[in-house]
Design a protein around this motif. Structure first.
Motif, PDB file in Angstrom:
ATOM      1  N   ARG A 166       0.818  -1.203   0.000  1.00  0.00           N
ATOM      2  CA  ARG A 166       0.000   0.000   0.000  1.00  0.00           C
ATOM      3  C   ARG A 166       0.858   1.262   0.000  1.00  0.00           C
ATOM      4  O   ARG A 166       0.496   2.263  -0.617  1.00  0.00           O
ATOM      5  N   THR A 167       1.971   1.213   0.699  1.00  0.00           N
ATOM      6  CA  THR A 167       2.860   2.376   0.761  1.00  0.00           C
ATOM      7  C   THR A 167       3.536   2.634  -0.578  1.00  0.00           C
ATOM      8  O   THR A 167       3.678   3.782  -1.009  1.00  0.00           O
ATOM      9  N   GLY A 173      -5.889   1.583  -7.911  1.00  0.00           N
ATOM     10  CA  GLY A 173      -6.657   0.431  -8.361  1.00  0.00           C
ATOM     11  C   GLY A 173      -5.856  -0.854  -8.385  1.00  0.00           C
ATOM     12  O   GLY A 173      -6.345  -1.878  -8.851  1.00  0.00           O
ATOM     13  N   ALA A 174      -4.615  -0.816  -7.865  1.00  0.00           N
ATOM     14  CA  ALA A 174      -3.764  -2.003  -7.884  1.00  0.00           C
ATOM     15  C   ALA A 174      -4.217  -3.006  -6.822  1.00  0.00           C
ATOM     16  O   ALA A 174      -4.795  -2.646  -5.800  1.00  0.00           O
ATOM     17  N   VAL A 175      -3.932  -4.264  -7.086  1.00  0.00           N
ATOM     18  CA  VAL A 175      -4.280  -5.348  -6.170  1.00  0.00           C
ATOM     19  C   VAL A 175      -2.993  -5.962  -5.636  1.00  0.00           C
ATOM     20  O   VAL A 175      -2.084  -6.281  -6.399  1.00  0.00           O
ATOM     21  N   LEU A 236     -15.202  -7.750   2.812  1.00  0.00           N
ATOM     22  CA  LEU A 236     -13.954  -7.192   2.306  1.00  0.00           C
ATOM     23  C   LEU A 236     -13.860  -7.359   0.791  1.00  0.00           C
ATOM     24  O   LEU A 236     -13.446  -6.436   0.075  1.00  0.00           O
ATOM     25  N   GLU A 237     -14.257  -8.520   0.294  1.00  0.00           N
ATOM     26  CA  GLU A 237     -14.189  -8.725  -1.154  1.00  0.00           C
ATOM     27  C   GLU A 237     -15.245  -7.886  -1.880  1.00  0.00           C
ATOM     28  O   GLU A 237     -15.005  -7.423  -3.003  1.00  0.00           O
ATOM     29  N   ALA A 238     -16.376  -7.663  -1.252  1.00  0.00           N
ATOM     30  CA  ALA A 238     -17.371  -6.772  -1.859  1.00  0.00           C
ATOM     31  C   ALA A 238     -16.793  -5.367  -1.999  1.00  0.00           C
ATOM     32  O   ALA A 238     -16.986  -4.693  -3.028  1.00  0.00           O
ATOM     33  N   HIS A 239     -16.062  -4.919  -0.975  1.00  0.00           N
ATOM     34  CA  HIS A 239     -15.408  -3.607  -1.035  1.00  0.00           C
ATOM     35  C   HIS A 239     -14.340  -3.585  -2.128  1.00  0.00           C
ATOM     36  O   HIS A 239     -14.230  -2.601  -2.888  1.00  0.00           O
ATOM     37  N   MET A 240     -13.557  -4.644  -2.235  1.00  0.00           N
ATOM     38  CA  MET A 240     -12.505  -4.691  -3.246  1.00  0.00           C
ATOM     39  C   MET A 240     -13.085  -4.702  -4.653  1.00  0.00           C
ATOM     40  O   MET A 240     -12.530  -4.087  -5.565  1.00  0.00           O
ATOM     41  N   LEU A 241     -14.193  -5.372  -4.848  1.00  0.00           N
ATOM     42  CA  LEU A 241     -14.833  -5.371  -6.169  1.00  0.00           C
ATOM     43  C   LEU A 241     -15.351  -3.985  -6.529  1.00  0.00           C
ATOM     44  O   LEU A 241     -15.301  -3.571  -7.695  1.00  0.00           O
ATOM     45  N   ARG A 242     -15.852  -3.249  -5.538  1.00  0.00           N
ATOM     46  CA  ARG A 242     -16.331  -1.889  -5.804  1.00  0.00           C
ATOM     47  C   ARG A 242     -15.183  -0.955  -6.143  1.00  0.00           C
ATOM     48  O   ARG A 242     -15.333  -0.059  -6.985  1.00  0.00           O
ATOM     49  N   THR A 243     -14.029  -1.150  -5.486  1.00  0.00           N
ATOM     50  CA  THR A 243     -12.927  -0.195  -5.636  1.00  0.00           C
ATOM     51  C   THR A 243     -11.853  -0.649  -6.623  1.00  0.00           C
ATOM     52  O   THR A 243     -11.101   0.184  -7.134  1.00  0.00           O
ATOM     53  N   ARG A 244     -11.735  -1.960  -6.873  1.00  0.00           N
ATOM     54  CA  ARG A 244     -10.689  -2.457  -7.772  1.00  0.00           C
ATOM     55  C   ARG A 244     -11.248  -3.052  -9.058  1.00  0.00           C
ATOM     56  O   ARG A 244     -10.513  -3.232 -10.017  1.00  0.00           O
ATOM     57  N   GLY A 245     -12.531  -3.385  -9.070  1.00  0.00           N
ATOM     58  CA  GLY A 245     -13.199  -3.835 -10.289  1.00  0.00           C
ATOM     59  C   GLY A 245     -12.567  -5.036 -10.954  1.00  0.00           C
ATOM     60  O   GLY A 245     -12.318  -6.065 -10.316  1.00  0.00           O
ATOM     61  N   PRO A 268       1.649  -8.603 -15.187  1.00  0.00           N
ATOM     62  CA  PRO A 268       2.727  -7.614 -15.141  1.00  0.00           C
ATOM     63  C   PRO A 268       2.284  -6.360 -14.435  1.00  0.00           C
ATOM     64  O   PRO A 268       1.090  -6.080 -14.310  1.00  0.00           O
ATOM     65  N   GLY A 269       3.246  -5.573 -13.977  1.00  0.00           N
ATOM     66  CA  GLY A 269       2.882  -4.258 -13.444  1.00  0.00           C
ATOM     67  C   GLY A 269       3.238  -4.075 -12.003  1.00  0.00           C
ATOM     68  O   GLY A 269       3.894  -4.893 -11.359  1.00  0.00           O
ATOM     69  N   GLU A 270       2.722  -2.995 -11.455  1.00  0.00           N
ATOM     70  CA  GLU A 270       3.090  -2.541 -10.109  1.00  0.00           C
ATOM     71  C   GLU A 270       2.720  -3.542  -9.025  1.00  0.00           C
ATOM     72  O   GLU A 270       3.380  -3.624  -7.991  1.00  0.00           O
TER      73      GLU A 270
END
Length: 273
Positions: A166-167, A173-175, A236-245, A268-270
């Protein structure tokens, strides 16, 4: 004995009522999770060590189990307190407040009282392990110690990996899919459940001389149900689906929710740095 059981439930109820009041005063109900962790630990230590009628000084097993409960409680409570301090309302509680509307205040009170019941059941499972009358410390006692040590370390590592991600992440939008998070979508929950497997191991008597020990299985069964089906993964997963799609949907398709499994092909990616 019955008075002691009643005392555990009453104590848990009073502590979680205080947690509710703190949440209402601060606007951050996440403090309740830290208080709950301390509540379970303190009740567990007390239930393990306080003498019953005609009982001698605490046995080595009682001291061992009390130390296990205290170590787990302190680590988790400090972690949650640091995570909560200075931040907005925990998204799980924010969603409950939104869903419950004008009734949120009192519905949260009763929600925390349900958590008090859970705390009391877990504390009693700790007590059942501590009061196994088998003489000396057995292989099962050391196995229980090894399990909870691995669980506490594993949960701490998972929490640290998520905090560092997180830092460092530049994308909102990254997971997180680093370290242990490549093998389970909720490795912290898996290790939290594993903590409670330790107590039935210590409570179990292969010779059948301690029938009460089987009741300690209520701890891992209850924690699994709560974490996987009620207050852990689902909101928690409901929140992640709303915010990370879609990013989180792809993560769900690759990685087990709870039980560690083989890592999928990392995108790939961050998210993997």
């Amino acid at each position: 004995m019955l008075a002691g059981v009643a005392g555990v439930f009453v104590g848990a109820s009073l502590v979680m009522a205080l947690a509710w009041l703190i949440g209402e005063r601060t606007g951050q109900s996440g403090w309740a999770d830290a208080i709950w962790s301390l509540c379970v630990g303190m009740l567990g230590v007390a239930a393990a060590l306080l003498p019953l009628a005609d009982e001698p000084a605490p046995s080595p097993r009682q001291w061992l189990v009390a130390a296990m409960a205290a170590a787990w409680s302190a680590r988790l409570a400090v972690h949650i307190a640091l995570r909560t301090h200075g931040r907005a309302e925990d998204p799980r509680y924010a969603e409950l407040r939104r869903e419950w509307g004008g009734e949120a205040r009192w519905r949260l009170f009763w929600f925390f009282q349900i958590q008090a019941v859970v705390a009391a059941v877990l504390a009693l499972s700790i007590a059942l392990a501590a009061r196994n009358p088998a003489p000396g410390l057995r292989l099962l006692d050391w196995l229980g110690l090894a399990v909870i040590a691995a669980a506490i370390v594993g949960e701490a590592v998972a929490d640290r990996q998520l905090q560092r991600f997180r830092t460092r992440s530049r994308s909102s939008g990254a997971v997180c899919e680093v370290g242990l998070w490549r093998f389970s979508r909720h490795p912290n929950y898996f290790f939290e459940w594993l903590v409670w497997v330790a107590y039935p191991l210590i409570a179990f008597d292969p010779g059948g001389g301690y029938g009460w020990g089987w009741l300690a299985l209520s701890a891992p069964v209850l924690m699994y149900w709560l974490l996987v089906h009620v207050s852990g993964i689902p909101p928690l997963e409901a929140h992640m689906l709303r915010t990370r799609g879609d990013a989180f949907r792809a993560y769900q398709a690759r990685v087990n929710a709870f039980w560690p499994g083989a890592a999928g092909t990392p995108p790939p990616g961050e998210a993997h740095r």
